[in-house]
Design a protein around this motif. Structure first.
Motif, PDB file in Angstrom:
ATOM      1  N   VAL A 278       0.119  10.155   3.572  1.00 30.12           N
ATOM      2  CA  VAL A 278       0.473  10.164   4.991  1.00 30.12           C
ATOM      3  C   VAL A 278       0.147  11.514   5.612  1.00 30.12           C
ATOM      4  O   VAL A 278      -0.445  11.598   6.707  1.00 30.12           O
ATOM      5  CB  VAL A 278       1.968   9.826   5.174  1.00 30.12           C
ATOM      6  N   ARG A 281      -3.480  11.940   6.198  1.00 30.92           N
ATOM      7  CA  ARG A 281      -3.954  11.191   7.373  1.00 30.92           C
ATOM      8  C   ARG A 281      -3.596  11.915   8.667  1.00 30.92           C
ATOM      9  O   ARG A 281      -4.363  11.906   9.625  1.00 30.92           O
ATOM     10  CB  ARG A 281      -3.347   9.786   7.391  1.00 30.92           C
ATOM     11  N   ILE A 282      -2.425  12.533   8.675  1.00 33.93           N
ATOM     12  CA  ILE A 282      -2.007  13.273   9.865  1.00 33.93           C
ATOM     13  C   ILE A 282      -2.897  14.497  10.078  1.00 33.93           C
ATOM     14  O   ILE A 282      -3.301  14.805  11.203  1.00 33.93           O
ATOM     15  CB  ILE A 282      -0.529  13.696   9.737  1.00 33.93           C
ATOM     16  N   ILE A 316      -0.978   6.774  12.368  1.00 34.12           N
ATOM     17  CA  ILE A 316      -1.215   6.879  10.928  1.00 34.12           C
ATOM     18  C   ILE A 316      -1.815   5.583  10.400  1.00 34.12           C
ATOM     19  O   ILE A 316      -2.756   5.593   9.595  1.00 34.12           O
ATOM     20  CB  ILE A 316       0.107   7.210  10.193  1.00 34.12           C
ATOM     21  N   ASN A 319      -5.283   5.578  11.244  1.00 34.54           N
ATOM     22  CA  ASN A 319      -5.941   6.835  10.850  1.00 34.54           C
ATOM     23  C   ASN A 319      -6.456   7.580  12.078  1.00 34.54           C
ATOM     24  O   ASN A 319      -7.594   8.054  12.123  1.00 34.54           O
ATOM     25  CB  ASN A 319      -7.083   6.558   9.875  1.00 34.54           C
TER      26      ASN A 319
END
Length: 542
Positions: A278, A281-282, A316, A319
């Motif tokens: 996660v 992706r951030i 998220i 993406n």
């Protein structure tokens, strides 16, 4: 055997006790333990339901209809565990319960005092409604030294003595500030905060030290010596670029190891791979979109905490980085919407109460509808979408809400009764404000073949959390559907409109409930995932 961890805060507020509690809960969960998180707030309001968003921020609503502190949202988003009414209590609730018992004569004529009656009530709340949890984390609101917090601190001191220190521990979150003029970090605020906590009989077992840079080893030793804790129990809580990196940061500092050491427990190392994914992706999104949030509490973003996080969850899932453009709806009552909304990839109008800013929200809805920009209306935002359609598509010039006063065409009005399960619930316009809302989880029947039906995976019914007093008047349903506004979600009895959409529009959905309250980091809400997906498509057209 359930163990209890009490998290307190010192020096200043807003250091992040809620996030610290949520992150620790997630770490213990990742090590195989079952956890529950609770919030004990010292303010005298029975709950935050009647408090201004500028005073308190967001009111978080649970499935069972409790209006609670926004920290419960952090708990749910980090652990995926649904909170209950028993997970939130205030001084006002405690005193209300004790006074009610006194009036009934339950205390057999005793003089009611803070000790033992109030503290006993707090302790009863701490241990109530516990099942097979390994850990119960109790966050104490406010700051040590506040007069309002004293009964709660006394109660947890007593509680720890009663269950034994092998089943209880104290975590204290403090500030270690950097003083530019001196060119160093200062430990004195932490020392004084711990001294204040010790003065009420509580010795912290772990110190979380909030700071914006590394705390040198000699400073940690100094803190440990002055505060009577082990050096390994001085955990630095450094600033991070995203709140979802907090669990990894705490684990790297040995926070969860120190907790297990205190209780004499061993457990496998936590698997934080999904957290790492996660955060990756951030930090490295494939693209970005801009969402305009047209609200009335935009000067205090905590008023929309769950909303902001749900939009990030949608990002998220796609993406994609989600840039939030917070716009006060009143600006549209003075200026043209074009200069503020031109170029955004999605428009969201959130919940709210009262007439102020309503006309600006209606203008934002019209802009999104006419310019074919993805639109998401939540609660009040759905109501404004219906009023906009009534005025500009159906030609109902007097369309309005009775929330704003007498209306020639009450497209939105106060419902006085409705069905919940097998029960008929009633309310009146003169009822206490805390009791006039439709609160908590209600079912909604979806129209087959609709956009929202596909978003929810073609389910026949869904359950979502509500918090509102006024409802869209279903008597206007037929007239509005003739001009293109589809009522794609209704209460099971067909009386209360729950969802509207516009077929043929790139993405136009209004919902009466608050889907942001059920969005979680690893389970993004499907409406937010779909909305951000539509915004991504829009970004490719701009």
């Amino acid at each position: 055997m359930t163990r209890f961890i009490f998290i307190t805060g010192g020096v200043v507020s807003s250091l992040g006790k809620g996030l610290s509690s949520a992150a620790l809960g997630a770490l213990l969960q990742a090590r195989g333990f079952k956890v529950r998180l609770r919030k004990l707030d010292p303010y005298i309001n029975v709950d935050p339901g009647t408090m201004s968003p500028y005073q308190h921020g967001e009111v978080y609503v649970t499935d069972d209809g409790a209006e609670t502190d926004l920290d419960l949202g952090h708990y749910e988003r980090f652990t995926g565990i649904s909170s209950r009414r028993s997970d939130s209590v205030t001084t006002g609730r405690i005193y209300s319960d004790v006074i009610a018992k006194e009036r009934r004569g339950d205390y057999l004529g005793a003089t009611i005092q803070v000790i033992p009656h109030i503290t006993d009530a707090i302790k009863d709340w701490i241990k109530a409604d516990i099942q097979d949890e390994d850990f119960v984390l109790c966050e104490i609101g406010g700051t040590v030294g506040d007069i309002e917090s004293l009964p709660f601190l006394e109660a947890i001191r007593q509680f720890a003595n009663e269950v034994g220190r092998e089943r209880a521990m104290f975590v204290h979150l403090t500030l270690v500030p950097w003083i530019p003029a001196a060119g160093e970090l200062k430990t004195k605020p932490t020392q004084h905060s711990v001294k204040e906590l010790q003065s009420v009989g509580i010795q912290p077992d772990i110190l979380l030290c909030r700071c914006d840079r590394e705390v040198p080893a000699d400073s940690r030793r100094k803190i440990a010596q002055f505060c009577n804790v082990a050096p390994t129990a001085v955990i630095q809580a450094l600033d991070v670029d995203t709140i979802y990196a907090v669990p990894q940061a705490y684990h790297a500092e040995g926070y969860d190891d120190e907790v297990l050491r205190h209780f004499g427990l061993t457990a496998p190392a936590p698997d934080l791979s999904k957290w790492d994914e996660v955060v990756s992706r951030i930090r490295q999104p494939e693209g970005e979109v801009t969402i305009a949030i047209v609200g009335k509490y935009t000067s205090l973003l905590d008023a929309y905490k769950s909303l902001a996080e749900a939009l990030r969850h949608g990002g998220i899932a796609n993406n994609t980085k989600v840039n939030l453009d917070w716009i006060d709806s009143e600006v549209f009552e003075r200026e043209d919407a074009v200069q503020h909304l031109e170029g955004v990839h999605g428009i969201l109008v959130p919940g709210g109460f009262g007439e102020r800013g309503a006309e600006g929200k209606i203008q934002a809805v019209r802009f999104a509808r006419e310019r074919q920009i993805p639109y998401f209306g939540i609660c009040f935002g759905m109501q404004m979408a219906v009023i906009e359609a009534a005025r500009h598509l159906a030609g109902i010039a007097g369309a309005s809400s009775t929330e704003f006063g007498p209306a020639a065409e009450p497209v939105v009005g106060l419902m006085t009764e409705w069905v919940r399960g097998n029960m008929l619930e009633k309310r009146g316009k003169d009822s206490d404000l805390g009791g006039t809302m439709r609160l908590g989880a209600y079912e909604c029947a979806l129209t087959p073949g609709s956009l929202v039906s596909s978003i929810y995976g073609n389910k026949a019914t869904i359950s979502e959390r509500h918090r509102h007093r006024y409802e869209v008047n279903h008597n206007y349903k037929e007239r509005l559907e003739k001009v293109g506004l589809k009522f794609s979600g209704m209460s099971p009895d067909g009386v209360l409109p729950e969802i509207v959409e516009i077929p043929g529009h790139p993405w136009f959905v209004g919902v009466q409930f608050h889907p942001e309250l059920k969005s979680r980091l690893f389970e993004p809400h499907p409406l937010f995932t779909s909305f951000i997906g539509a915004a991504v498509t829009q970004s490719r057209l701009v």
